[in-house]
Write a protein that holds these residues in place. Structure first.
Motif, PDB file in Angstrom:
ATOM      1  N   GLN A 364       5.395  10.989   4.855  1.00 60.37           N
ATOM      2  CA  GLN A 364       4.627  12.182   5.182  1.00 60.37           C
ATOM      3  C   GLN A 364       4.679  13.107   3.976  1.00 60.37           C
ATOM      4  O   GLN A 364       5.674  13.137   3.247  1.00 60.37           O
ATOM      5  CB  GLN A 364       5.179  12.866   6.435  1.00 60.37           C
ATOM      6  CG  GLN A 364       5.215  11.933   7.635  1.00 60.37           C
ATOM      7  CD  GLN A 364       5.485  12.643   8.945  1.00 60.37           C
ATOM      8  OE1 GLN A 364       4.610  12.790   9.776  1.00 60.37           O
ATOM      9  NE2 GLN A 364       6.724  13.078   9.135  1.00 60.37           N
ATOM     10  N   THR A 379      -0.447   6.437  -0.465  1.00 62.85           N
ATOM     11  CA  THR A 379      -0.717   5.674   0.759  1.00 62.85           C
ATOM     12  C   THR A 379      -1.044   4.226   0.442  1.00 62.85           C
ATOM     13  O   THR A 379      -0.507   3.294   1.051  1.00 62.85           O
ATOM     14  CB  THR A 379      -1.869   6.317   1.540  1.00 62.85           C
ATOM     15  OG1 THR A 379      -1.529   7.671   1.880  1.00 62.85           O
ATOM     16  CG2 THR A 379      -2.176   5.550   2.819  1.00 62.85           C
ATOM     17  N   HIS A 389       1.060   6.130   6.524  1.00 64.24           N
ATOM     18  CA  HIS A 389       0.999   7.565   6.220  1.00 64.24           C
ATOM     19  C   HIS A 389       0.949   8.343   7.527  1.00 64.24           C
ATOM     20  O   HIS A 389      -0.017   8.257   8.286  1.00 64.24           O
ATOM     21  CB  HIS A 389      -0.242   7.870   5.377  1.00 64.24           C
ATOM     22  CG  HIS A 389      -0.408   9.328   5.048  1.00 64.24           C
ATOM     23  ND1 HIS A 389      -1.626   9.896   4.741  1.00 64.24           N
ATOM     24  CD2 HIS A 389       0.495  10.346   4.995  1.00 64.24           C
ATOM     25  CE1 HIS A 389      -1.461  11.179   4.507  1.00 64.24           C
ATOM     26  NE2 HIS A 389      -0.175  11.477   4.649  1.00 64.24           N
ATOM     27  N   GLN A 391       0.987  11.951   9.817  1.00 63.88           N
ATOM     28  CA  GLN A 391       0.214  13.191   9.702  1.00 63.88           C
ATOM     29  C   GLN A 391       1.078  14.451   9.769  1.00 63.88           C
ATOM     30  O   GLN A 391       0.557  15.559   9.735  1.00 63.88           O
ATOM     31  CB  GLN A 391      -0.843  13.236  10.812  1.00 63.88           C
ATOM     32  CG  GLN A 391      -1.848  12.097  10.730  1.00 63.88           C
ATOM     33  CD  GLN A 391      -2.534  12.021   9.378  1.00 63.88           C
ATOM     34  OE1 GLN A 391      -3.090  13.003   8.888  1.00 63.88           O
ATOM     35  NE2 GLN A 391      -2.488  10.845   8.743  1.00 63.88           N
ATOM     36  N   GLU A 393       4.260  17.116   8.446  1.00 67.34           N
ATOM     37  CA  GLU A 393       4.568  17.739   7.169  1.00 67.34           C
ATOM     38  C   GLU A 393       5.713  17.020   6.470  1.00 67.34           C
ATOM     39  O   GLU A 393       6.627  16.495   7.110  1.00 67.34           O
ATOM     40  CB  GLU A 393       4.961  19.208   7.377  1.00 67.34           C
ATOM     41  CG  GLU A 393       3.798  20.094   7.785  1.00 67.34           C
ATOM     42  CD  GLU A 393       4.164  21.569   7.720  1.00 67.34           C
ATOM     43  OE1 GLU A 393       5.357  21.895   7.853  1.00 67.34           O
ATOM     44  OE2 GLU A 393       3.261  22.387   7.516  1.00 67.34           O
TER      45      GLU A 393
END
Length: 468
Positions: A364, A379, A389, A391, A393
């Motif tokens: 992330q 990625t 990957h 989503q 933080e």
């Protein structure tokens, strides 16, 4: 209810291609052949394992602020110089130090039995000959919080809070409150001592230690973690409906301020204005074992990846700074000292490894929109390693927390935590817990990320965070 059922049945009658069209196709970013070559070569890495093996064998346990941690810093400086890094040095600071003493417990009545437990960091002490008192049993932290003070005052408080394994380790934060805050709350409410069910996912008689904190003005009470089977035993006894009386002996001490420190090494960049990529883990460990997964593996993974960039024959644009932080386990003193000393320098990305040595399954990132293409390239580069990957933080971790809080972009590589909390903070955190193949997959992922981030032509500026 009927309408929902009909809608569900109708959805099942749709042709498969119609349902599939709801997912937008993603065009992978091309992977630079040089990055791919570095990544694939790292799958044969032996540097990371040699660091873990050396640190756990030649130093062993490394409790913050003790002579053992000082030996670890000396070992680390010598090792990083041997590996060829530049600007290798130790940066000392002072910190308060807590050390363990005797730790014993037994049920006195109604069913006499000995228990297995370990003191929590910052625990207060019982009298030398122990403390004997009735136990107030709460199966959950919520039950403890909702109980009146009259049930707690003068008692040895026991709190359950069973922890379930999760891939992302999120159950640690939820269950861990019993350890992080419980003893301080119990002390404020008049408890004589506190025992918790270990914050762990195993079923062995190996208790999990860890730091606890007492609020300013609240005197520390004796606080310890029971092994999971012993915690279950307490609950089973309490279910019989008879008062439980327990004798507890804990004799830890606060010994005043001592020296700790961070160990720093660099791969110098070609562009001083491009900023610093900060990576690392923590050098200290708890004193029950040799700290192989927590966190010899983390310092090894990140240093081995940086070594791959160092030996690539191509100087990176950005400086890669490897930091082996001191005294993370007992309060993040190394992280604070680093930010105080280096916080005004231009850091563009920060990342740490501190969730063991299992395979990475997700990364992330929190990079500014101007650097979105960098995330796309990462990625694509780590996808062949089985890494997706996410989503959320990036920038999680106690050691990089103070730097990330200043707006520095963060990247996380999340290892599977399904088994991490079986041995976390226990006497079982030893070298045999390391899987060399999984360790190599970690190094490959970090190598690919560093090759991309350290050479990215994009400007990587400050980020605004949604959840911090």
């Amino acid at each position: 209810m009927k309408n929902r059922f009909l809608a569900a049945m109708l959805a099942l009658t749709l042709p498969f291609p119609v349902v599939a069209q709801r997912v937008a196709p993603v065009t992978p970013a091309p992977v630079d052949p040089g990055v791919a070559a570095l990544r694939d070569a790292a799958l044969k890495d032996d540097i990371a394992y040699s660091i873990v093996e050396g640190l756990t064998t030649e130093v062993g346990q490394r409790l913050a602020g003790t002579e053992a941690e000082a030996r670890a810093r000396n070992w680390a400086v010598a090792k990083l110089k041997e590996l060829g890094f530049d600007n290798v040095r130790s940066e000392p600071y002072r910190m308060p130090v807590w050390v363990r003493g005797d730790e014993r417990a037994e049920i006195v009545a109604p069913f006499p039995q000995k228990l297995v437990l370990t003191a929590l960091g910052n625990s207060g002490a019982t009298p030398a000959n122990g403390l004997t008192a009735e136990v107030a049993v709460f199966k959950t932290f919520g039950d403890f919080m909702n109980a009146p003070d009259s049930v707690i005052k003068g008692k040895i408080v026991y709190v359950g809070n069973a922890m379930a394994p999760t891939q992302d380790g999120s159950s640690y934060g939820q269950s861990g409150i019993a350890r992080f805050s419980g003893p301080g709350i119990a002390a404020r409410r008049g408890a004589a001592a506190m025992l918790i069910r270990s914050i762990g996912t195993d079923t062995h008689r190996t208790p999990h230690t860890g730091v606890t904190n007492f609020p300013d003005g609240v005197k520390a009470i004796p606080a310890a973690a029971l092994s999971v089977p012993d915690a279950k035993l307490i609950e089973a006894m309490a279910a019989r409906g008879k008062p439980l009386v327990l004798k507890l002996v804990l004799t830890p001490r606060q010994i005043g301020e001592r020296e700790s420190g961070n160990v720093i090494a660099e791969v110098p960049g070609s562009d001083p204005n491009a900023g610093i990529v900060l990576i690392g883990g923590h050098l200290d460990s708890w004193d029950l074992a040799t700290g192989a997964i927590d966190d010899a593996s983390g310092v090894a993974i990140t240093a081995a990846a940086a070594k791959r960039i160092l030996d690539s024959g191509k100087q990176p644009r950005r400086t890669i700074r490897v930091v082996w932080f001191g005294s993370e386990e007992v309060g993040g003193f190394g992280a604070k000292a680093y930010e105080k000393r280096h916080g005004t320098e231009k850091h563009v990305v920060a990342a740490e490894s501190d969730l063991g040595a299992d395979r990475i399954w997700r990364f992330q990132a929190s990079l500014p929109a101007t650097a979105a293409a960098v995330v796309d390239r990462i990625t694509s580069a780590v996808a062949p390693l089985g890494i997706v990957h996410g989503q959320g933080e990036g920038g999680d971790g106690a050691d990089i927390g103070p730097i990330v809080a200043k707006g520095v972009a963060g990247i996380d590589f999340n290892q599977s935590a399904l088994h991490y909390f079986d041995t976390h903070h226990t006497a079982d955190d030893t070298l045999d817990r390391i899987d060399p193949e999984a360790l190599r997959q970690n190094v490959a992922a970090w190598t690919a990320m560093l090759a991309i981030i350290a050479n990215a032509p994009e400007e990587i500026g400050p980020v605004e965070r949604k959840s911090r």
